[in-house]
Design an enzyme around this catalytic site. Structure first.
Site, short mmCIF file in Angstrom:
data_model
loop_
_atom_site.label_atom_id
_atom_site.label_comp_id
_atom_site.label_asym_id
_atom_site.label_seq_id
_atom_site.Cartn_x
_atom_site.Cartn_y
_atom_site.Cartn_z
N GLU A 67 10.63 -10.80 -7.97
CA GLU A 67 10.94 -11.78 -7.45
C GLU A 67 11.52 -13.21 -7.59
O GLU A 67 12.36 -13.21 -6.91
CB GLU A 67 9.67 -11.90 -6.34
CG GLU A 67 8.63 -10.86 -5.95
CD GLU A 67 7.73 -10.25 -7.18
OE1 GLU A 67 6.30 -10.24 -6.40
OE2 GLU A 67 7.79 -10.19 -7.92
N CYS A 98 2.85 -12.91 -7.89
CA CYS A 98 1.44 -13.70 -8.55
C CYS A 98 1.58 -15.30 -8.29
O CYS A 98 2.93 -15.44 -7.51
CB CYS A 98 2.27 -12.99 -9.95
SG CYS A 98 3.56 -14.35 -10.65
#
Length: 141
Positions: A67, A98
């Site tokens: 990401e 996360c």
């Protein structure tokens, strides 16, 4: 009475172009230590797609999540926000961003849709704000 899992809310199917880009990034992930590959692809409001893979390092803290790699590609191209993000992995249930990635995603697009998909076709979806309620923000000033 059992509570519904808030992370199971409103699953939607990923856009085929974003899913393809995330799968390609997944195939290019560099994960020799964890063997946990992740690919991500996001779309900007003008339709551009930026992808990223996780890249590990022997000095573990220097690794980057998929990401984050996609956000860095977007920013390097001069874009500053996105509308949708697909995260692709082999995990079941599908891996979600996360905590650090959630904060980074929030910085650029708190209302964007995040769709997590795995190789088996399981899908989970949320907004960035759902993933990170009460996110940290610096006050404008």
């Amino acid at each position: 009475m059992t509570q519904a899992d808030p992370f199971q809310s409103n699953p939607v199917q990923p856009d085929p172009a974003l899913l393809a880009a995330a799968r390609t990034a997944f195939a290019n992930a560099y994960a020799p230590y964890s063997h946990f590959k992740v690919g991500a692809a996001l779309r900007t409001p003008d339709g551009q797609i930026f992808a990223g893979a996780n890249v590990e390092n022997a000095s573990y803290g220097l690794g980057r999540c998929a990401e984050q790699s996609a956000i860095q590609a977007m920013n390097s191209a001069g874009q500053r926000t996105f509308t949708d993000l697909v995260v692709y992995s082999d995990a079941s249930p599908p891996a979600s961003p996360c905590g650090a990635c959630r904060q980074i995603l929030f910085e650029f697009a708190p209302e964007a849709r995040v769709i997590c998909v795995n190789a088996a076709g399981e899908v989970l979806s949320y907004s960035v704000a759902e993933l990170l309620p009460h996110a940290f923000k610096l006050e404008e000033g």
